[in-house]
Design an enzyme around this catalytic site. Structure first.
Site, PDB file in Angstrom:
ATOM      1  N   CYS A  98      -5.780  16.495  61.139  1.00 20.26           N
ATOM      2  CA  CYS A  98      -7.155  16.471  61.654  1.00 20.26           C
ATOM      3  C   CYS A  98      -7.900  17.744  61.255  1.00 20.26           C
ATOM      4  CB  CYS A  98      -7.156  16.299  63.173  1.00 20.26           C
ATOM      5  SG  CYS A  98      -6.173  17.537  64.004  1.00 20.26           S
ATOM      6  N   ASP A 143       2.384  15.471  60.686  1.00 26.64           N
ATOM      7  CA  ASP A 143       1.064  15.307  61.319  1.00 26.64           C
ATOM      8  C   ASP A 143       0.886  16.387  62.380  1.00 26.64           C
ATOM      9  OD1 ASP A 143      -1.314  14.417  62.364  1.00 26.64           O
ATOM     10  OD2 ASP A 143      -0.518  12.576  63.232  1.00 26.64           O
ATOM     11  N   ASP A 153       9.081  16.223  68.194  1.00 27.21           N
ATOM     12  CA  ASP A 153       7.835  16.753  68.751  1.00 27.21           C
ATOM     13  C   ASP A 153       8.208  17.754  69.829  1.00 27.21           C
ATOM     14  OD1 ASP A 153       4.676  15.650  68.724  1.00 27.21           O
ATOM     15  OD2 ASP A 153       5.253  16.805  70.514  1.00 27.21           O
ATOM     16  N   GLN A 159      -3.829   9.313  69.264  1.00 28.66           N
ATOM     17  CA  GLN A 159      -5.053   9.229  68.464  1.00 28.66           C
ATOM     18  C   GLN A 159      -6.171   8.658  69.325  1.00 28.66           C
ATOM     19  OE1 GLN A 159      -5.076  10.634  65.655  1.00 28.66           O
ATOM     20  NE2 GLN A 159      -2.981  10.591  64.864  1.00 28.66           N
ATOM     21  N   TYR A 197       6.235  16.170  64.073  1.00 27.60           N
ATOM     22  CA  TYR A 197       5.070  16.177  64.969  1.00 27.60           C
ATOM     23  C   TYR A 197       4.747  14.723  65.327  1.00 27.60           C
ATOM     24  CZ  TYR A 197       4.644  20.714  62.594  1.00 27.60           C
ATOM     25  OH  TYR A 197       4.894  21.943  62.041  1.00 27.60           O
TER      26      TYR A 197
HETATM   27  C1  LIG Z   1      -1.910  15.586  65.750  1.00 27.73           C
HETATM   28  S1  LIG Z   1      -0.654  15.215  66.904  1.00 27.73           S
HETATM   29  C2  LIG Z   1       0.212  13.944  66.036  1.00 27.73           C
HETATM   30  C3  LIG Z   1       1.040  13.023  66.879  1.00 27.73           C
HETATM   31  C4  LIG Z   1       1.475  11.715  66.233  1.00 27.73           C
HETATM   32  N1  LIG Z   1       1.860  11.854  64.863  1.00 27.73           N
HETATM   33  C5  LIG Z   1       0.412  10.662  66.384  1.00 27.73           C
HETATM   34  O1  LIG Z   1      -0.267  10.349  65.388  1.00 27.73           O
HETATM   35  O2  LIG Z   1       0.231  10.146  67.472  1.00 27.73           O
HETATM   36  C6  LIG Z   1       0.312  16.654  66.765  1.00 27.73           C
HETATM   37  C7  LIG Z   1       1.572  16.661  67.577  1.00 27.73           C
HETATM   38  O3  LIG Z   1       2.264  17.871  67.276  1.00 27.73           O
HETATM   39  C8  LIG Z   1       2.955  18.294  68.430  1.00 27.73           C
HETATM   40  N2  LIG Z   1       3.292  19.709  68.206  1.00 27.73           N
HETATM   41  C9  LIG Z   1       2.496  20.791  68.302  1.00 27.73           C
HETATM   42  N3  LIG Z   1       3.177  21.892  67.925  1.00 27.73           N
HETATM   43  C10 LIG Z   1       4.418  21.493  67.581  1.00 27.73           C
HETATM   44  C11 LIG Z   1       5.583  22.164  67.095  1.00 27.73           C
HETATM   45  N4  LIG Z   1       5.592  23.485  66.901  1.00 27.73           N
HETATM   46  N5  LIG Z   1       6.674  21.445  66.835  1.00 27.73           N
HETATM   47  C12 LIG Z   1       6.691  20.096  67.037  1.00 27.73           C
HETATM   48  N6  LIG Z   1       5.622  19.416  67.500  1.00 27.73           N
HETATM   49  C13 LIG Z   1       4.497  20.099  67.759  1.00 27.73           C
HETATM   50  C14 LIG Z   1       2.025  17.961  69.568  1.00 27.73           C
HETATM   51  O4  LIG Z   1       2.748  17.827  70.769  1.00 27.73           O
HETATM   52  C15 LIG Z   1       1.399  16.640  69.079  1.00 27.73           C
HETATM   53  O5  LIG Z   1       2.101  15.546  69.601  1.00 27.73           O
END
Ligand SMILES: C[S@@+](CC[C@H](N)C(=O)[O-])C[C@H]1O[C@@H](n2cnc3c(N)ncnc32)[C@H](O)[C@@H]1O
Length: 701
Positions: A642, A615, A526, A461, A505
């Site tokens: 977001c 998320d 993730d 974040q 995620y």
């Molecule tokens: C908005 S961030 C949220 C991360 C965490 N919840 C935080 O608040 O720090 C979205 C996350 O989704 C992961 N991501 C994207 N596509 C994904 C998928 N298909 N499966 C699992 N994770 C994924 C990204 O690597 C990223 O870390």
């Protein structure tokens, strides 16, 4: 936080009332299944793009204006003030308005639209775009993209068009310029460039944008609005997203909570990625050439895609601005060797030390070391308190709250490095900030007692100042209260205590780590392996904090942790729910590096006792993920996003119980969800973005 909780939850009285209204006190709930089955082919395919958002908001505004004009067709309606003028300064024969090329309008006729109601927008016909005109418009609304929306007739067609005007707010009278653009002809809207604000709206009163690039840079949209109005606007973004993109009957969406603001309105961004273009093929750069612009994308659409040279970014943190100077000098020395465009990463990293509380913090006048410090009273000083090494490591007793303004600051900068140290009086700790531009580096962030390592190029974040408030809010609402058992089909299993957390995620484990003391077991997933490696490290690094939060204060014997325990509800639980936390090390956290939907392959937790946080990135969760989520049916879902538009789409699918139409064996239960609580956090002040947070409880389908 407490106030928020009292007003909006945890019992969510407004939500309860809403459900009662919708369902009646004794009636069966309205069937969501039926409603969705009645609309075959209405699978929600929104991708939450700016274009989709502008499409729906332009059409909605046109419909609204049509109604308004219909009522007051001969009065000075919303179109009053709009007029076409030609670029060369000739009088426009239709309107008698004259404008000179530089945009200084010297006469304005405001009569043109007064007697004209907008034409039907239902089936707009393909029309050629008129370009290179200057128009005088009055802004009607602020869109969810942060652009002003104004209305004017399409000069070449018997229809009306919404003009999307950057950097303008409702009530502004503006001069804009049309320009050639690729867009489907059936669109109800077109983009224009803002030439000037002729008469500013009262909404701008008392606010001066703090960035000299505001109005040209594409990074911020709202610096001209007072912060409280930005927050109010962001609440409408959440409301509109759920109205337009969820496919849900409005009675199924509770009133949206007020947006929770960021402690820092400027200077909050902990990551920036300025860019510079590569050379042209025909003329490679050579040493001695002037460096290209280094900064962010230009907003004015005529120049879309071009880089705006940026020396300072007021929404970025102080250390990143110091780093920007260093990186700019590096670019000036090395750009000519590059053949392609390059994006430079600047990410903040913090080292936190706890100062011994027994040693009063001493500040002295500048000494020979040259480390200059500025006290809160503006005098120059140097921090001399020496941390005791044992206490230095003990961050676990720091409260989860934003530390506020530092009591003193010192900085040192050379041509290759820079660091700034902030000392916080009340809690007696100090943070030394550095930055990295190395994608493979690991950076550190502190949020109250928690320490997070993150791969510099992976997600974390971007606004550290709001994270204590945000985490406390998630923590305080993560468990359902007895009254949040769904209004329909309450299941007896839903009275079991929640013990498990699934963090889909999960990134580097922000939620998993910060909430672990509330759960017996936590499982995060993730797709980014570097993030998962950091999540595992973060579980270990924060083991002492968990021990502390779970009531094991053997380290200090002071019982200071009670404050956390009250706040977190750990140990005793809240209203008989939860209360499973015991003293534990990091062993209750596990992480998987895989696509999120694989979390359902073999979930180790009973669904009735599990809460799932989602998320995802801006595009939202996949349908497959949501389908499996409804098949598994965790007791509670917390959806953080977001992009509130894809969030609304996905929440709509959860409320409908996505996947029922795919067929399943008769004995297998399926679940759908009810929204208990919905609101936004302002992670990005001055921009048009809002972080949506939605709490849902399961209902047996
Ligand atoms: C908005 S961030 C949220 C991360 C965490 N919840 C935080 O608040 O720090 C979205 C996350 O989704 C992961 N991501 C994207 N596509 C994904 C998928 N298909 N499966 C699992 N994770 C994924 C990204 O690597 C990223 O870390």
């Amino acid at each position: 936080m407490q106030k928020q909780k009292r007003e909006n939850g945890p019992h969510n009285r407004a939500g309860d009332r809403m459900h009662k209204r919708a369902n009646g006190p004794n009636r069966e709930p309205r069937s969501v299944t039926k409603r969705f089955k009645e609309q075959p082919g209405r699978e929600n395919t929104t991708t939450g793009t700016v274009e989709e958002v502008l499409d729906i908001e332009a059409r909605t505004l046109l419909a609204k204006l049509k109604l308004r004009l219909g009522e007051t067709s001969s009065a000075a309606g919303p179109g009053a003030g709009a007029g076409y003028v030609e670029r060369n300064g000739k009088l426009d024969e239709q309107q008698g308005t004259r404008t000179v090329v530089n945009g200084d309008t010297d006469t304005h006729s405001h009569s043109h639209l007064r007697d004209r109601a907008p034409a039907s927008h239902a089936e707009p016909q393909p029309q050629p775009q008129t370009t290179d005109l200057e128009l005088d418009l009055e802004i009607q609304e602020l869109s969810s993209t942060g652009d002003g929306l104004a209305y004017a007739p399409d000069k070449n067609a018997d229809r009306d068009l919404i003009h999307v005007v950057p950097f303008a707010v409702p009530g502004d009278k503006v001069t804009v310029k049309t320009y050639p653009q690729k867009q489907p002809h059936h669109r109800a809207w077109t983009r224009v460039d803002l030439v000037k604000v002729v008469t500013p709206s009262p909404k701008r009163a008392g606010t001066t944008p703090q960035c000299p690039y505001f109005g040209t840079c594409s990074g911020c949209q709202l610096q001209m609005l007072p912060y409280k109005d930005q927050l109010a606007h962001k609440k409408t973004i959440v409301e509109k997203a759920f109205r337009h993109f969820s496919n849900l009957d409005p009675s199924l969406v509770p009133p949206v909570d007020d947006t929770i603001g960021s402690p820092l309105e400027y200077g909050y961004r902990t990551k920036i990625t300025p860019h510079y273009d590569g050379c042209s093929r025909s003329r490679p750069w050579k040493e001695g050439d002037a460096p290209p612009p280094f900064g962010f994308g230009r907003k004015m659409n005529q120049n879309e895609g071009k880089v705006l040279d940026i020396e300072q970014c007021p929404i970025a943190t102080e250390i990143l601005n110091a780093g920007l100077k260093i990186e700019r000098e590096k670019v000036a020395r090395t750009f000519w060797k590059k053949r392609t465009g390059t994006t430079v990463l600047l990410r903040e990293s913090t080292t936190r030390e706890v100062l011994p509380s027994s040693t009063p913090l001493e500040v002295q006048r500048e000494d020979e070391s040259g480390k200059e410090a500025v006290n809160s009273n503006g005098t120059t000083a140097t921090i001399t308190a020496t941390p005791d090494h044992e206490q230095e490591q003990d961050l676990s007793s720091l409260p989860l709250e934003y530390p506020g303004t530092p009591t003193s600051t010192s900085s040192s900068t050379s041509s290759t490095t820079t660091q700034i140290t902030y000392t916080y009086g009340p809690h007696h700790f100090r943070d030394t900030k550095t930055y990295t531009s190395d994608h493979h580096a690991v950076t550190t962030e502190h949020i109250g007692p928690f320490t997070f390592k993150t791969a510099a190029n992976s997600f974390f974040q971007n606004n550290n100042s709001i994270l204590p408030t945000f985490l406390a809010y998630i923590r305080d609402n993560i468990l359902p209260t007895p009254t949040s058992t769904s209004s329909s089909s309450p299941s007896s299993t839903d009275r079991l205590p929640i013990k498990y957390l699934l963090d889909a995620y999960c990134g580097s484990g922000l939620f998993s780590v910060a909430l672990a003391s509330r759960f017996s077991s936590v499982l995060g997933i993730d797709i980014d392996e570097a993030s998962i490696r950091c999540a595992r490290d973060n579980a270990t690094i924060n083991a002492a904090v968990h021990k502390y939060l779970c009531g094991d204060h053997s380290g200090d014997g002071s019982g200071k942790g009670s404050k956390h325990l009250r706040g977190a509800g750990a140990g005793g639980g809240k209203d008989g729910i939860g209360g499973t936390a015991t003293s534990k090390e990091s062993t209750n956290l596990g992480f998987i590096a895989a696509d999120a939907q694989h979390i359902f392959d073999d979930v180790p937790f009973p669904a009735a006792q599990t809460v799932c946080i989602i998320d995802p990135p801006r595009k939202g969760a996949s349908r497959d993920f949501l389908r499996q989520l409804c098949a598994y049916g965790p007791r509670r879902v917390v959806y953080v996003s977001c992009n509130v538009h894809t969030q609304a789409r996905d929440v709509g699918m959860l409320v409908a119980g996505v996947g029922r139409e795919d067929g399943h064996s008769g004995s297998q239960k399926r679940w759908r969800y009810e929204i208990e609580k919905l609101g936004g956090f302002d992670f990005f002040p001055q921009t048009g973005h809002v972080e949506g947070v939605c709490f849902l409880n399961r209902v047996e389908d």
